[in-house]
Design an enzyme around this catalytic site. Sequence first.
Site, PDB file in Angstrom:
ATOM      1  N   CYS A 128      59.471  32.129  79.447  1.00  0.00           N
ATOM      2  CA  CYS A 128      59.387  31.555  80.791  1.00  0.00           C
ATOM      3  C   CYS A 128      60.288  32.273  81.791  1.00  0.00           C
ATOM      4  CB  CYS A 128      59.714  30.065  80.741  1.00  0.00           C
ATOM      5  SG  CYS A 128      61.321  29.670  80.001  1.00  0.00           S
ATOM      6  N   HIS A 241      63.308  26.287  86.475  1.00  0.00           N
ATOM      7  CA  HIS A 241      64.391  27.248  86.287  1.00  0.00           C
ATOM      8  C   HIS A 241      64.696  27.969  87.600  1.00  0.00           C
ATOM      9  CE1 HIS A 241      64.189  26.429  82.141  1.00  0.00           C
ATOM     10  NE2 HIS A 241      63.659  27.536  81.671  1.00  0.00           N
TER      11      HIS A 241
END
Length: 335
Positions: A128, A241
């Site tokens: 990711c 994130h």
Amino acid sequence: MKIAIVGASGAVGQELLRVLDQQDFPVSELLLFGSSRSAGSVYNFRGKDITVRELRDDDAFEGVDFAFVSAGASTSRQFADTITRHGTIMIDNSSAFRMEDDVPLVVPEVNGADAFNAPRNIIANPNCTTIQMVVALKPIYDAAGIRSVHVATYQAASGAGASAMAELQNQSAQLVRGEEPTVEKFAYQLAYNVIPHIDVFTDNGYTKEEMKMYHETKKIMHAPELNVSATCVRVPVMRAHSEAIWVETERPVSVAEARELFSAAPGVVLMDNPEQKEYPMPLFLAGVDPVYVGRIRCDLTNPNGLSFWTVSDQIKKGAALNAVQIAQFILANRK
């Protein structure tokens, strides 16, 4: 399309169900698979209840066009032949095959054409943090080249799964009540803390998460000369994130040029208005599709340096959405 999701009960599996619907993906039949523990669970997709089957070594994938697999590296390795033996394209979200030469590692905005070079019918979804970064790097790399990348990540609890999110919530409530926080998922208490440790440490002092960014970026961008130094940090954020990125380019790139490049880049949304306190933050960007870029500025230590900040939902673009976009790219571009 006849579609399968392996790991349907997990966080990414559940996100895949939502993304397939949100993207209006052409699904004529949907099969859901999981472990013996999750077999029998029922999920609704487009008004139809679908029961999770136990994943077995059988012919259940015959006729399946795409299988989105998010059940861990060991499961992916064990069942890859089962999934692909009848021609199914396996889009795998684990780390099992990412660095294997005969498995493409694909982010459609960056190297979508690589999806057509999959001799084993396996396409790997990158980590990711790597996906988020390379989507932002791509327009700068194409315009000015990149010599090196330094990145510090600020990774949400959801990157470690649903149980990690629950632990952060529980710790916060315990601390408010004056209780000792329960620590099980992370090495230390995450609430009111940051932990500079994601995955296991390797011999060079970097963690596996940091080395994934190093190796995967080179493969995705077809740039073996491009070096990446990462520090990956877990922060007490629930979802999405963030990354602080510094790049050294082959020639100077002004802030104005960088803004133009980001504005025109697929999958990127420019959010860079510091005078109005507008910049990407995970609090407001959880659940959205693009990679948001802001805080763009020239690096004061390097005339060819550029610094910027990115935020992206790692369950969506960092996992489920990227996997679905790979399938969409194949359908849109195959001959």
